[in-house]
Design a protein around this motif. Structure first.
Motif, PDB file in Angstrom:
ATOM      1  N   LYS A 192       0.474  -0.919  -0.032  1.00 43.63           N
ATOM      2  CA  LYS A 192       0.076   0.303  -0.540  1.00 43.63           C
ATOM      3  C   LYS A 192       1.230   1.226   0.906  1.00 43.63           C
ATOM      4  N   VAL A 193       1.906   0.954   1.048  1.00 42.04           N
ATOM      5  CA  VAL A 193       2.953   2.842   0.598  1.00 42.04           C
ATOM      6  C   VAL A 193       3.246   2.195  -0.649  1.00 42.04           C
ATOM      7  N   VAL A 194       4.091   1.258  -0.945  1.00 43.44           N
ATOM      8  CA  VAL A 194       5.122   1.922  -2.295  1.00 43.44           C
ATOM      9  C   VAL A 194       3.655   1.609  -3.271  1.00 43.44           C
ATOM     10  N   THR A 195       2.579   1.700  -3.137  1.00 42.13           N
ATOM     11  CA  THR A 195       1.968   1.879  -4.336  1.00 42.13           C
ATOM     12  C   THR A 195       1.351   3.195  -4.790  1.00 42.13           C
ATOM     13  N   ALA A 196       1.599   3.694  -3.250  1.00 41.92           N
ATOM     14  CA  ALA A 196       0.669   5.645  -3.359  1.00 41.92           C
ATOM     15  C   ALA A 196       2.597   6.031  -3.366  1.00 41.92           C
ATOM     16  N   LEU A 197       2.960   5.943  -3.011  1.00 40.96           N
ATOM     17  CA  LEU A 197       4.423   6.821  -3.223  1.00 40.96           C
ATOM     18  C   LEU A 197       4.981   7.161  -4.758  1.00 40.96           C
ATOM     19  N   ASN A 198       4.197   5.278  -5.239  1.00 35.42           N
ATOM     20  CA  ASN A 198       4.782   5.032  -6.530  1.00 35.42           C
ATOM     21  C   ASN A 198       3.353   6.577  -7.798  1.00 35.42           C
ATOM     22  N   ASP A 199       2.556   6.422  -6.917  1.00 36.93           N
ATOM     23  CA  ASP A 199       1.286   7.366  -7.758  1.00 36.93           C
ATOM     24  C   ASP A 199       1.440   8.558  -7.773  1.00 36.93           C
TER      25      ASP A 199
ATOM     26  N   PRO B 288      -0.841  19.050  -0.960  1.00 36.97           N
ATOM     27  CA  PRO B 288      -1.262  17.965  -0.215  1.00 36.97           C
ATOM     28  C   PRO B 288      -1.367  16.480  -0.444  1.00 36.97           C
ATOM     29  N   ASP B 289      -0.970  15.782  -1.675  1.00 39.23           N
ATOM     30  CA  ASP B 289      -0.773  14.289  -1.965  1.00 39.23           C
ATOM     31  C   ASP B 289       0.497  13.877  -1.207  1.00 39.23           C
ATOM     32  N   HIS B 290       1.457  15.019  -1.221  1.00 39.01           N
ATOM     33  CA  HIS B 290       2.647  14.115  -0.512  1.00 39.01           C
ATOM     34  C   HIS B 290       2.496  14.801   1.007  1.00 39.01           C
ATOM     35  N   LYS B 291       1.643  15.301   1.839  1.00 38.66           N
ATOM     36  CA  LYS B 291       1.261  15.289   3.272  1.00 38.66           C
ATOM     37  C   LYS B 291       0.723  13.858   3.248  1.00 38.66           C
ATOM     38  N   ALA B 292      -0.705  13.677   2.678  1.00 40.67           N
ATOM     39  CA  ALA B 292      -1.106  12.606   2.950  1.00 40.67           C
ATOM     40  C   ALA B 292      -0.572  11.144   2.134  1.00 40.67           C
TER      41      ALA B 292
ATOM     42  N   LEU C 285       0.099   8.461   5.577  1.00 45.29           N
ATOM     43  CA  LEU C 285       0.112   7.137   5.842  1.00 45.29           C
ATOM     44  C   LEU C 285       0.550   6.272   6.265  1.00 45.29           C
ATOM     45  N   LEU C 286       2.256   6.572   6.141  1.00 43.59           N
ATOM     46  CA  LEU C 286       3.505   5.676   7.178  1.00 43.59           C
ATOM     47  C   LEU C 286       3.252   5.957   8.807  1.00 43.59           C
ATOM     48  N   ASN C 287       2.190   5.347   9.031  1.00 44.55           N
ATOM     49  CA  ASN C 287       1.511   5.211  10.053  1.00 44.55           C
ATOM     50  C   ASN C 287       0.880   3.320  10.588  1.00 44.55           C
ATOM     51  N   PRO C 288       2.040   2.797  11.290  1.00 47.71           N
ATOM     52  CA  PRO C 288       2.933   2.613  11.907  1.00 47.71           C
ATOM     53  C   PRO C 288       3.928   3.357  10.767  1.00 47.71           C
TER      54      PRO C 288
END
Length: 126
Positions: free
Chosen positions: A47-54, A101-105, A109-112
């Motif tokens: 999920k984290v990898v996909t979000a950063l790649n997006d 805002p998308d970077h801040k979102a 997401l990095l929790n944990p």
């Protein structure tokens, strides 16, 4: 004397054009490395990898984004497993990305949070 002046102007003009072209070719790299706590859910990492790649589709100042996982046989990665390299044209483009805002979102997401995070920015040289 006129020839010398003309040659000097041509050389100066050529130098200015070359300097401008070199500056335009430079890119700013933003390297982000993550290392995860043992037992971190693989679905969460995906999920984290996909979000950063997006982010490359959401933030126009990102020139390019690539990523991969460590496969070095040297065992010098210090627990860092995922590498993302974002390319920007300027420091102001990178700075706009950081407050977007998308970077801040994504950061939220990095929790944990990953166990290890390293960020390194540099002007690429050839």
């Amino acid at each position: 004397m006129k020839k010398l002046l003309l040659i000097t102007l041509i050389l100066l003009s050529n130098y200015t054009v070359n300097a401008q072209q070199t500056k335009q070719k430079q890119v700013l790299r933003h390297v982000v490395l993550f290392g995860w706590k043992e037992g971190t859910d693989a679905t969460y990492i995906t999920k984290v990898v996909t979000a950063l790649n997006d982010l490359k589709h959401k933030i126009p100042t990102i020139k390019s984004l690539e990523w991969g996982t460590n496969n070095s046989p040297e065992n010098l990665n210090n627990g860092l497993t995922h590498c993302f390299i974002l390319t920007f044209s300027s420091e102001s483009d990178r700075d706009a990305y950081l407050i977007h805002p998308d970077h801040k979102a994504f950061v939220a997401l990095l929790n944990p949070a990953p166990e290890k995070v390293t960020v390194f920015d540099y002007w690429a040289k050839k």
